[in-house]
Write an enzyme that holds these catalytic residues in place. Sequence first.
Site, short mmCIF file in Angstrom:
data_model
loop_
_atom_site.label_atom_id
_atom_site.label_comp_id
_atom_site.label_asym_id
_atom_site.label_seq_id
_atom_site.Cartn_x
_atom_site.Cartn_y
_atom_site.Cartn_z
N PRO A 130 7.03 0.00 15.98
CG PRO A 130 6.66 2.25 15.60
CD PRO A 130 7.46 1.10 15.11
CG ASN A 131 2.40 1.62 19.10
OD1 ASN A 131 2.57 1.80 20.29
ND2 ASN A 131 2.43 2.60 18.22
NE ARG A 191 -1.64 -0.77 17.21
CZ ARG A 191 -0.76 -0.54 16.25
NH1 ARG A 191 0.19 -1.42 15.99
NH2 ARG A 191 -0.83 0.56 15.53
CE1 TYR A 248 -2.60 -2.96 12.44
CE2 TYR A 248 -3.54 -2.05 14.46
CZ TYR A 248 -2.93 -1.87 13.23
OH TYR A 248 -2.64 -0.61 12.78
CG ASN A 288 4.55 -4.53 10.44
OD1 ASN A 288 4.46 -3.35 10.09
ND2 ASN A 288 3.51 -5.21 10.91
CB ALA A 308 3.50 4.38 13.16
CG HIS A 313 2.43 5.25 7.26
ND1 HIS A 313 2.12 4.50 6.13
CD2 HIS A 313 1.95 4.52 8.32
CE1 HIS A 313 1.46 3.40 6.52
NE2 HIS A 313 1.36 3.39 7.83
CG ASP A 343 17.99 7.51 3.74
OD1 ASP A 343 17.31 7.30 2.72
OD2 ASP A 343 18.28 8.65 4.14
CD GLU A 348 6.37 -1.49 3.50
OE1 GLU A 348 7.21 -0.97 2.73
OE2 GLU A 348 5.27 -0.97 3.72
CG HIS A 403 2.08 -3.08 6.27
ND1 HIS A 403 2.59 -2.28 7.25
CD2 HIS A 403 2.73 -2.75 5.13
CE1 HIS A 403 3.49 -1.47 6.73
NE2 HIS A 403 3.61 -1.74 5.44
NE ARG A 457 -5.83 0.51 9.24
CZ ARG A 457 -4.99 0.45 10.27
NH1 ARG A 457 -3.88 -0.27 10.17
NH2 ARG A 457 -5.24 1.10 11.39
NE ARG A 461 -3.65 3.60 9.75
CZ ARG A 461 -3.01 3.71 10.93
NH1 ARG A 461 -1.76 3.34 11.04
NH2 ARG A 461 -3.64 4.17 12.00
#
Length: 151
Positions: A10-11, A18, A23, A74, A77, A80, A87, A98, A100, A107, A111
């Site tokens: 998301p985002n 952003r 970022y 990635n 949000a 977390h 799963d 993973e 980021h 941060r 997070r």
Amino acid sequence: MKKILVIHGPNLQLLGARQPDIYGTADLKKINADLKKHAAECGVTLEILQSNHEGDIVERIGKAKGRCDALLINPAAYTHTSVAIRDAIEACGLPAVEVHLSNIYAREPFRHQSLIAPVCRGQVSGFGPASYRLGLDALLTLRYNKRTSKG
Ligand code: DQA
């Protein structure tokens, strides 16, 4: 390894605009184009999904087995919060990395915990858009299809 499923959570469609101080200024289109170019140089193809919806991400991971050989994610949000994505990764059994853009450990405390990392082969955090390339390279160095840190 031939085909890698890349998931942006998301985002991340807002990248570029952003919080560029956190970022960076590259947008998702550029990040995907650079990653596709690198993947082609490495002889692999990418299937890419950006979604703001947990269920979409869970479903795409669920369909990945047999279609894709590995997962680069990635979770944004959902890193977390999402037991469902964790799963799904565990159930699909594909090696996952993973990534980021920011260093999540430098941060806010909320997070610092990733629910996803324990079901991944490893994590790349803090290198801006290069985190995706490094994550892809990490997947390509995996020799054993089991969850160990041995590469
Ligand atoms: C992020 C870090 C997450 O904590 C955050 O919610 C994001 C982006 C990153 O790439 O740095 O949306 O995953």
